[in-house]
Design a protein around this motif. Structure first.
Motif, PDB file in Angstrom:
ATOM      1  N   VAL A  32      -6.331  -2.584  -8.044  1.00 40.62           N
ATOM      2  CA  VAL A  32      -5.421  -2.869  -6.936  1.00 40.62           C
ATOM      3  C   VAL A  32      -4.857  -1.525  -6.476  1.00 40.62           C
ATOM      4  CG1 VAL A  32      -3.287  -4.006  -6.228  1.00 40.62           C
ATOM      5  CG2 VAL A  32      -4.862  -5.171  -7.780  1.00 40.62           C
ATOM      6  N   PRO A  33      -5.025  -1.165  -5.196  1.00 42.39           N
ATOM      7  CA  PRO A  33      -4.796   0.206  -4.754  1.00 42.39           C
ATOM      8  C   PRO A  33      -3.386   0.478  -4.246  1.00 42.39           C
ATOM      9  CG  PRO A  33      -5.714  -1.027  -2.957  1.00 42.39           C
ATOM     10  CD  PRO A  33      -5.553  -2.006  -4.104  1.00 42.39           C
ATOM     11  N   ASP A  34      -3.172   1.757  -3.912  1.00 45.26           N
ATOM     12  CA  ASP A  34      -1.970   2.149  -3.188  1.00 45.26           C
ATOM     13  C   ASP A  34      -2.372   2.758  -1.853  1.00 45.26           C
ATOM     14  OD1 ASP A  34      -2.674   4.875  -3.769  1.00 45.26           O
ATOM     15  OD2 ASP A  34      -0.558   5.404  -3.721  1.00 45.26           O
ATOM     16  N   SER A  35      -1.388   3.102  -1.032  1.00 45.09           N
ATOM     17  CA  SER A  35      -1.665   3.579   0.325  1.00 45.09           C
ATOM     18  C   SER A  35      -2.254   4.983   0.363  1.00 45.09           C
ATOM     19  CB  SER A  35      -0.382   3.553   1.162  1.00 45.09           C
ATOM     20  OG  SER A  35       0.065   2.234   1.336  1.00 45.09           O
ATOM     21  N   ALA A  36      -1.956   5.807  -0.632  1.00 43.50           N
ATOM     22  CA  ALA A  36      -2.479   7.174  -0.624  1.00 43.50           C
ATOM     23  C   ALA A  36      -3.993   7.171  -0.774  1.00 43.50           C
ATOM     24  CB  ALA A  36      -1.836   7.983  -1.741  1.00 43.50           C
ATOM     25  N   GLY A  37      -4.484   6.487  -1.794  1.00 39.93           N
ATOM     26  CA  GLY A  37      -5.929   6.428  -2.009  1.00 39.93           C
ATOM     27  C   GLY A  37      -6.657   5.707  -0.903  1.00 39.93           C
ATOM     28  N   THR A  38      -6.070   4.633  -0.389  1.00 36.78           N
ATOM     29  CA  THR A  38      -6.750   3.871   0.659  1.00 36.78           C
ATOM     30  C   THR A  38      -6.741   4.611   1.996  1.00 36.78           C
ATOM     31  OG1 THR A  38      -4.692   2.635   0.995  1.00 36.78           O
ATOM     32  CG2 THR A  38      -6.372   1.606  -0.367  1.00 36.78           C
ATOM     33  N   ALA A  39      -5.633   5.277   2.332  1.00 33.52           N
ATOM     34  CA  ALA A  39      -5.584   6.045   3.576  1.00 33.52           C
ATOM     35  C   ALA A  39      -6.554   7.216   3.517  1.00 33.52           C
ATOM     36  CB  ALA A  39      -4.169   6.539   3.842  1.00 33.52           C
TER      37      ALA A  39
ATOM     38  N   SER B  55      -7.542  16.606  20.759  1.00 31.77           N
ATOM     39  CA  SER B  55      -6.123  16.595  20.412  1.00 31.77           C
ATOM     40  C   SER B  55      -5.873  15.518  19.349  1.00 31.77           C
ATOM     41  CB  SER B  55      -5.271  16.321  21.648  1.00 31.77           C
ATOM     42  OG  SER B  55      -5.432  17.345  22.602  1.00 31.77           O
ATOM     43  N   VAL B  56      -4.735  15.644  18.658  1.00 31.94           N
ATOM     44  CA  VAL B  56      -4.441  14.740  17.539  1.00 31.94           C
ATOM     45  C   VAL B  56      -3.018  14.215  17.630  1.00 31.94           C
ATOM     46  CG1 VAL B  56      -4.225  14.548  15.034  1.00 31.94           C
ATOM     47  CG2 VAL B  56      -6.065  15.928  16.018  1.00 31.94           C
ATOM     48  N   GLY B  57      -2.880  12.900  17.440  1.00 32.52           N
ATOM     49  CA  GLY B  57      -1.573  12.274  17.371  1.00 32.52           C
ATOM     50  C   GLY B  57      -1.414  11.489  16.087  1.00 32.52           C
ATOM     51  N   VAL B  58      -0.252  11.575  15.471  1.00 33.72           N
ATOM     52  CA  VAL B  58       0.065  10.834  14.246  1.00 33.72           C
ATOM     53  C   VAL B  58       1.356  10.061  14.489  1.00 33.72           C
ATOM     54  CG1 VAL B  58       0.604  10.970  11.791  1.00 33.72           C
ATOM     55  CG2 VAL B  58      -1.029  12.587  12.793  1.00 33.72           C
ATOM     56  N   ILE B  59       1.290   8.739  14.365  1.00 37.29           N
ATOM     57  CA  ILE B  59       2.438   7.878  14.613  1.00 37.29           C
ATOM     58  C   ILE B  59       2.635   6.973  13.410  1.00 37.29           C
ATOM     59  CG2 ILE B  59       3.362   6.018  16.059  1.00 37.29           C
ATOM     60  CD1 ILE B  59       1.580   7.082  18.330  1.00 37.29           C
ATOM     61  N   SER B  60       3.875   6.836  12.973  1.00 42.05           N
ATOM     62  CA  SER B  60       4.162   5.914  11.877  1.00 42.05           C
ATOM     63  C   SER B  60       5.598   5.439  11.966  1.00 42.05           C
ATOM     64  CB  SER B  60       3.926   6.577  10.516  1.00 42.05           C
ATOM     65  OG  SER B  60       4.246   5.683   9.458  1.00 42.05           O
ATOM     66  N   THR B  61       5.830   4.181  11.625  1.00 43.09           N
ATOM     67  CA  THR B  61       7.200   3.692  11.510  1.00 43.09           C
ATOM     68  C   THR B  61       7.776   3.998  10.137  1.00 43.09           C
ATOM     69  OG1 THR B  61       6.334   1.502  10.953  1.00 43.09           O
ATOM     70  CG2 THR B  61       6.976   1.881  13.244  1.00 43.09           C
ATOM     71  N   ALA B  62       6.947   4.539   9.245  1.00 36.56           N
ATOM     72  CA  ALA B  62       7.424   5.052   7.967  1.00 36.56           C
ATOM     73  C   ALA B  62       7.778   6.532   8.139  1.00 36.56           C
ATOM     74  CB  ALA B  62       6.350   4.881   6.898  1.00 36.56           C
ATOM     75  N   ARG B  63       8.147   7.192   7.058  1.00 36.58           N
ATOM     76  CA  ARG B  63       8.343   8.635   7.103  1.00 36.58           C
ATOM     77  C   ARG B  63       7.009   9.303   7.413  1.00 36.58           C
ATOM     78  NH1 ARG B  63      11.401   7.318   2.342  1.00 36.58           N
ATOM     79  NH2 ARG B  63       9.682   8.007   1.006  1.00 36.58           N
ATOM     80  N   LEU B  64       7.028  10.359   8.208  1.00 40.02           N
ATOM     81  CA  LEU B  64       5.793  11.076   8.520  1.00 40.02           C
ATOM     82  C   LEU B  64       5.201  11.748   7.288  1.00 40.02           C
ATOM     83  CD1 LEU B  64       6.698  12.660  11.971  1.00 40.02           C
ATOM     84  CD2 LEU B  64       4.975  10.889  11.527  1.00 40.02           C
ATOM     85  N   THR B  65       5.994  11.893   6.253  1.00 35.31           N
ATOM     86  CA  THR B  65       5.522  12.469   4.995  1.00 35.31           C
ATOM     87  C   THR B  65       5.045  11.403   4.019  1.00 35.31           C
ATOM     88  OG1 THR B  65       7.835  12.439   4.254  1.00 35.31           O
ATOM     89  CG2 THR B  65       6.981  14.508   5.162  1.00 35.31           C
ATOM     90  N   HIS B  66       5.074  10.142   4.436  1.00 38.30           N
ATOM     91  CA  HIS B  66       4.640   9.052   3.566  1.00 38.30           C
ATOM     92  C   HIS B  66       3.111   9.062   3.450  1.00 38.30           C
ATOM     93  CE1 HIS B  66       5.724   4.838   1.999  1.00 38.30           C
ATOM     94  NE2 HIS B  66       6.543   5.693   1.417  1.00 38.30           N
ATOM     95  N   ALA B  67       2.585   8.286   2.533  1.00 38.33           N
ATOM     96  CA  ALA B  67       1.174   8.400   2.142  1.00 38.33           C
ATOM     97  C   ALA B  67       0.198   8.261   3.296  1.00 38.33           C
ATOM     98  CB  ALA B  67       0.858   7.368   1.055  1.00 38.33           C
ATOM     99  N   THR B  68       0.355   7.220   4.120  1.00 38.80           N
ATOM    100  CA  THR B  68      -0.640   6.979   5.164  1.00 38.80           C
ATOM    101  C   THR B  68      -0.653   8.061   6.239  1.00 38.80           C
ATOM    102  OG1 THR B  68      -0.550   4.595   4.727  1.00 38.80           O
ATOM    103  CG2 THR B  68      -1.508   5.297   6.828  1.00 38.80           C
ATOM    104  N   PRO B  69       0.482   8.399   6.868  1.00 42.19           N
ATOM    105  CA  PRO B  69       0.419   9.497   7.839  1.00 42.19           C
ATOM    106  C   PRO B  69       0.020  10.823   7.204  1.00 42.19           C
ATOM    107  CG  PRO B  69       2.693   8.796   7.458  1.00 42.19           C
ATOM    108  CD  PRO B  69       1.814   7.775   6.822  1.00 42.19           C
ATOM    109  N   ALA B  70       0.428  11.054   5.956  1.00 39.64           N
ATOM    110  CA  ALA B  70       0.080  12.308   5.285  1.00 39.64           C
ATOM    111  C   ALA B  70      -1.428  12.488   5.188  1.00 39.64           C
ATOM    112  CB  ALA B  70       0.711  12.361   3.901  1.00 39.64           C
TER     113      ALA B  70
END
Length: 465
Positions: free
Chosen positions: A105-112, A160-175
């Motif tokens: 069962v995974p977490d967001s870091a490995g899956t992202a 060009s690159v855009g990164v959007i998240s409703t979490a912290r930008l330093t959280h696993a998925t945007p990171a």
């Protein structure tokens, strides 16, 4: 706040539908389902999109999509089951395996990492190759040789690159869009202490500041030092108004909350932009690049609401994602590939034989097998108490014989936390497959049952990397 779901309660009238009326509704739903959008269907041809938008509903498993579809439909005054989310209309569909290299069962870091970079890794690691030797992973994740991120690949293709998240930008998925870190927990410079005090380790916040990301919008101001924010080579904004007024010829860093952005249910009380507004703003800004753009858009707070067993806020944030996808589809041209997927699921359940149109947030009222309509009374468990359609397999608020008897007002409160079976301090992720929806050039690459890292591999090939 103890705000009741008055707008949902009007659906009780719908429970008086006759069996014949329900059957008519089912037939109409089937007709609609059969008619796919011609424009989306024709956009699956070709393998080289100019633009790529990857929507990730963090924790948006199949049960969340189904419950969310009904929730959104009932918000519109319908029974709900026949409703379609914006991405339900996409022509391509796949099931995605979500396990990490060392976790069932995974977490967001490995899956992202798998989704965006094209390889599986250990639970908790962001864009660092997996290894049984954790010390070796530390050395590689702190200045050693690492594979390029999706931002690197997009930039190599001139995009060009855009990164959007409703979490912290330093959280696993945007990171995972721009950083390498042996641990997702190294969000800020203050986190560079034992066991993360290896020479060469750089915080995720610092890696964002020095990255080539053109627009980064989300939460997490507390993870950045004042010096880091000052070092950003572009505009820095903290409210929706400031975002809309930002110079159009500069990079933009939007930090709209000290930590995660507000749940969408609470956002109207803030100065934060919606997920749809951040999406269309970024599309407008990046579309001036003649070589195209790559965007990752995360609805990160679906996951956080589920961890707190608060289904209302999880489904409201899914609704916000649905609105963002719809806005992107309306604005995108035929050169744009749009993917909608999840990094993992949650132990979120929908059960109990409720009648058609039963309020999705409410208590279960079953089907009267004689009339085909709703039962006169709520369904009861073996202890003689009513129960909800939605629940969680684990987490706090365990349902026991001594638990309070639930009422309709209680369970339709926006702050209500659904009951659970296994007593844990917080609800956990689940390990089943998640869905991926695709439309646009290259969408045909996504079908059947896929390994999660095949998504990132396909993206890299489309970018010529």
């Amino acid at each position: 706040m103890n705000v009741k779901f008055n707008r949902i309660k009007h659906l009780s009238a719908l429970l008086l539908l006759s069996a014949a009326a329900v059957q008519v509704g089912c037939a109409a739903s089937g007709d609609t389902q059969a008619a796919k959008s011609d424009s989306l269907a024709t956009e699956t041809a070709g393998n080289s999109p100019k633009n790529v938008i990857i929507f990730i509903g963090d924790g948006m498993g199949i049960s969340t999509i189904t419950a969310g579809r009904i929730f959104v439909g009932q918000e519109k005054g319908r029974t709900g089951e026949e409703n379609k989310l914006s991405f339900d209309k996409f022509p391509q569909l796949a099931l995605i395996k979500t396990y990490n290299t060392n976790a069932q069962v995974p977490d967001s870091a490995g899956t992202a990492t798998a989704i965006l970079s094209g390889y599986k890794t250990n639970i908790g690691a962001v864009n660092v190759r997996p290894d049984k030797d954790v010390q070796k992973m530390f050395l590689e994740g702190c200045g050693g040789e690492t594979a390029p991120t999706l931002t690197d690949k997009a930039k190599a293709s001139g995009k060009s690159v855009g990164v959007i998240s409703t979490a912290r930008l330093t959280h696993a998925t945007p990171a995972a869009m721009f950083a390498h870190s042996v641990s997702r927990d190294i969000e800020a410079d203050k986190d560079l202490e034992a066991p993360f005090d290896y020479d060469g380790c750089v915080s995720i916040s610092q890696q964002l500041i020095t990255s080539e990301v053109d627009l980064a919008l989300g939460g997490g101001r507390k993870e950045f030092t004042d010096a880091q924010v000052a070092a950003w080579s572009g505009a820095v904004v903290s409210t929706k108004a400031e975002l809309m007024a930002a110079p159009t010829d500069q990079r933009v860093l939007g930090l709209f909350n000290r930590s995660h952005m507000s749940f969408d249910a609470d956002r109207p009380e803030t100065e934060e932009p919606s997920l749809a507004e951040m999406t269309t703003y970024t599309m407008d800004r990046l579309s001036s690049d003649p070589d195209g753009y790559v965007m990752m858009v995360e609805a990160g707070r679906i996951d956080h609401a589920h961890h707190g067993t608060n289904a209302y806020r999880a489904l409201k944030d899914l609704q916000a994602l649905d609105e963002a996808v719809a806005a992107a589809v309306a604005k995108a041209d035929k050169d744009t590939l749009i993917l909608v997927t999840a990094d993992h699921s949650h132990v979120f359940t929908m059960a109990g034989y409720p009648v058609r149109g039963n309020p999705i947030m409410g208590l279960v009222r079953g089907v009267d097998r004689k009339t085909g309509g709703p039962d006169a009374d709520y369904s009861l468990d073996q202890d003689g108490k009513p129960y909800t359609t939605l629940g969680y397999q684990n987490g706090p608020n365990v349902r026991e014989a001594s638990s309070d008897t639930l009422t309709d007002n209680m369970v339709q409160d926006r702050d209500y936390r659904q009951q659970t079976a296994v007593n844990l301090s917080g609800e956990t992720h689940a390990g089943e497959d998640v869905a991926l929806f695709a439309a646009g050039p290259g969408a045909a690459r996504f079908s059947g049952v896929m390994e999660q890292d095949e998504i990132g591999q396909a993206l890299a090939e489309m970018l010529g990397q």
